[in-house]
Design a protein around this motif. Structure first.
Motif, PDB file in Angstrom:
ATOM      1  N   SER A 183      -4.226  -5.321  15.827  1.00 56.06           N
ATOM      2  CA  SER A 183      -3.075  -5.586  14.953  1.00 56.06           C
ATOM      3  C   SER A 183      -2.804  -4.376  14.062  1.00 56.06           C
ATOM      4  N   VAL A 184      -1.622  -4.362  13.471  1.00 52.53           N
ATOM      5  CA  VAL A 184      -1.151  -3.203  12.692  1.00 52.53           C
ATOM      6  C   VAL A 184      -2.120  -2.820  11.566  1.00 52.53           C
ATOM      7  N   ARG A 185      -2.836  -3.800  11.024  1.00 53.60           N
ATOM      8  CA  ARG A 185      -3.770  -3.477   9.938  1.00 53.60           C
ATOM      9  C   ARG A 185      -4.858  -2.502  10.372  1.00 53.60           C
ATOM     10  N   ARG A 186      -5.151  -2.489  11.662  1.00 55.62           N
ATOM     11  CA  ARG A 186      -6.228  -1.627  12.164  1.00 55.62           C
ATOM     12  C   ARG A 186      -5.781  -0.183  12.382  1.00 55.62           C
ATOM     13  N   TRP A 187      -4.484   0.070  12.430  1.00 54.61           N
ATOM     14  CA  TRP A 187      -4.048   1.448  12.701  1.00 54.61           C
ATOM     15  C   TRP A 187      -2.971   1.951  11.733  1.00 54.61           C
TER      16      TRP A 187
ATOM     17  N   TRP B  86      -8.194  12.153  21.010  1.00 53.91           N
ATOM     18  CA  TRP B  86      -7.772  11.448  19.805  1.00 53.91           C
ATOM     19  C   TRP B  86      -6.562  10.557  20.096  1.00 53.91           C
ATOM     20  N   THR B  87      -5.609  11.096  20.867  1.00 51.46           N
ATOM     21  CA  THR B  87      -4.373  10.366  21.149  1.00 51.46           C
ATOM     22  C   THR B  87      -4.625   9.126  22.011  1.00 51.46           C
ATOM     23  N   VAL B  88      -5.469   9.261  23.058  1.00 47.25           N
ATOM     24  CA  VAL B  88      -5.715   8.077  23.896  1.00 47.25           C
ATOM     25  C   VAL B  88      -6.462   6.999  23.110  1.00 47.25           C
ATOM     26  N   GLU B  89      -7.371   7.417  22.240  1.00 49.87           N
ATOM     27  CA  GLU B  89      -8.100   6.426  21.440  1.00 49.87           C
ATOM     28  C   GLU B  89      -7.152   5.706  20.475  1.00 49.87           C
ATOM     29  N   LEU B  90      -6.277   6.471  19.826  1.00 48.31           N
ATOM     30  CA  LEU B  90      -5.327   5.861  18.883  1.00 48.31           C
ATOM     31  C   LEU B  90      -4.393   4.886  19.617  1.00 48.31           C
ATOM     32  N   LEU B  91      -3.811   5.319  20.730  1.00 44.97           N
ATOM     33  CA  LEU B  91      -2.841   4.460  21.419  1.00 44.97           C
ATOM     34  C   LEU B  91      -3.506   3.222  22.019  1.00 44.97           C
ATOM     35  N   GLU B  92      -4.768   3.340  22.426  1.00 50.28           N
ATOM     36  CA  GLU B  92      -5.487   2.158  22.908  1.00 50.28           C
ATOM     37  C   GLU B  92      -5.731   1.184  21.741  1.00 50.28           C
ATOM     38  N   THR B  93      -6.033   1.733  20.556  1.00 52.73           N
ATOM     39  CA  THR B  93      -6.213   0.878  19.370  1.00 52.73           C
ATOM     40  C   THR B  93      -4.900   0.164  19.033  1.00 52.73           C
ATOM     41  N   VAL B  94      -3.790   0.893  19.080  1.00 48.79           N
ATOM     42  CA  VAL B  94      -2.486   0.286  18.794  1.00 48.79           C
ATOM     43  C   VAL B  94      -2.198  -0.835  19.800  1.00 48.79           C
TER      44      VAL B  94
ATOM     45  N   ARG C  95       0.821  -1.215   0.000  1.00 51.22           N
ATOM     46  CA  ARG C  95       0.000   0.000   0.000  1.00 51.22           C
ATOM     47  C   ARG C  95       0.856   1.267   0.000  1.00 51.22           C
ATOM     48  N   THR C  96       0.304   2.326  -0.607  1.00 50.95           N
ATOM     49  CA  THR C  96       1.036   3.594  -0.650  1.00 50.95           C
ATOM     50  C   THR C  96       0.305   4.668   0.168  1.00 50.95           C
ATOM     51  N   ASP C  97      -0.764   4.277   0.875  1.00 49.06           N
ATOM     52  CA  ASP C  97      -1.599   5.283   1.554  1.00 49.06           C
ATOM     53  C   ASP C  97      -1.485   5.178   3.083  1.00 49.06           C
ATOM     54  N   LEU C  98      -0.358   4.687   3.564  1.00 48.60           N
ATOM     55  CA  LEU C  98      -0.256   4.458   5.013  1.00 48.60           C
ATOM     56  C   LEU C  98       0.071   5.752   5.758  1.00 48.60           C
ATOM     57  N   SER C  99      -0.185   5.734   7.058  1.00 53.08           N
ATOM     58  CA  SER C  99      -0.006   6.904   7.905  1.00 53.08           C
ATOM     59  C   SER C  99       1.466   7.288   8.030  1.00 53.08           C
ATOM     60  N   ALA C 100       1.714   8.600   8.044  1.00 54.95           N
ATOM     61  CA  ALA C 100       3.083   9.080   8.307  1.00 54.95           C
ATOM     62  C   ALA C 100       3.499   8.727   9.735  1.00 54.95           C
ATOM     63  N   LEU C 101       2.534   8.424  10.582  1.00 57.34           N
ATOM     64  CA  LEU C 101       2.837   8.070  11.974  1.00 57.34           C
ATOM     65  C   LEU C 101       3.230   6.604  12.139  1.00 57.34           C
ATOM     66  N   LEU C 102       3.157   5.824  11.057  1.00 56.63           N
ATOM     67  CA  LEU C 102       3.333   4.378  11.210  1.00 56.63           C
ATOM     68  C   LEU C 102       4.636   3.972  11.918  1.00 56.63           C
ATOM     69  N   PRO C 103       5.806   4.537  11.559  1.00 54.87           N
ATOM     70  CA  PRO C 103       7.030   4.126  12.288  1.00 54.87           C
ATOM     71  C   PRO C 103       6.946   4.409  13.790  1.00 54.87           C
TER      72      PRO C 103
END
Ligand SMILES: [Zn+2]
Length: 248
Positions: A207-211, A195-203, A127-135
């Protein structure tokens, strides 16, 4: 003692004329270096295998005294030709690989974190549409898989949902995220937002596919960075400096 393991190639270098050394991540033997004699010539034993970021099933042979590892044969499981040819994707991939190498240097592997790295590279290839935050989120997930890091769902002292609490706060040394009212104590603290607590709880939970394609509001990016950087420094003792991860 010989063994066979599916491995991810982190780096490849040459020595002498046709011989290669290969830096590898493995699920049960950690990050290691092995030699591939004749590796740059032998198409039969290593056909299409010896490129960085490839996933390869290798047969390993340990030298008589156990000092050295040799690659006897490889079978390509999955390559990353698109990723290697695209600087925009290669940079984030190399960042994940460098972090992984810094954390898992040595003989102890982590099957879960190896699977995370393999899946992350696979997504980056496809994929080429991944988040810049992924690393950055990859680092957070490694911290969580290693058994560190707090829950981001509810304040542990009053049970309030942290997505609706004002100024949820990460208390790094205590390993807690609490609502503003209960964020007591000393040490490093990072103020988060809904937003940040929701994202980090999802992470943490998924699995990585979800975030992998999480889009970040500009105001939250700095908070995510500060939270993950603090967790990585405190729990894994690593910091990103001068293009590499160093022990701190
Ligand atoms: Zn509370």
């Amino acid at each position: 003692m010989d063994f066979t393991e599916t491995s991810l190639i982190l780096k490849v270098g040459s020595f002498r004329e046709i011989d290669l050394w290969v830096r590898l991540a493995t699920p049960t033997h950690g990050v290691l270096t092995a030699f591939a004699f004749g590796g740059s010539k032998s198409r039969r034993r290593f056909m299409g295998c010896l490129d960085p970021l490839n996933c390869v099933e290798f047969q390993f042979h340990r030298s008589g005294r156990g000092d050295y590892l040799y690659l006897m044969e490889g079978r390509l499981v999955r390559g990353c030709p698109g990723l290697r040819a695209d600087p925009a994707r290669l940079g984030p991939a190399v960042n994940c690989v460098k972090f992984y190498e810094a954390v898992f240097e040595g003989p102890d592997g982590s099957e879960e974190s190896f699977a995370l790295l393999a899946e992350t590279l696979e997504l980056m290839e496809d994929r080429t549409d991944l988040s810049a935050l992924l690393p950055l989120l990859f680092r957070a997930k490694v911290v969580f898989l290693q058994g560190y890091g707090p829950g981001f769902g509810a304040c542990p002292r009053c049970g309030k949902d942290l997505r609706t609490a004002a100024a949820p706060t990460l208390l790094v040394e205590q390993g807690v995220v609490a609502c503003a009212e209960h964020a007591h104590g000393s040490g490093r603290r990072v103020v988060l937002d809904a937003w940040t607590v929701e994202l980090l709880e999802t992470v943490r939970m998924r699995s990585v596919r979800r975030w992998a394609d999480a889009a970040a509001p500009a105001a939250s990016r700095r908070r995510v960075f500060d939270a993950v950087d603090a967790l990585v420094r405190y729990h894994l003792g690593l910091a990103w400096e001068d293009g590499r991860f160093r022990r701190v």
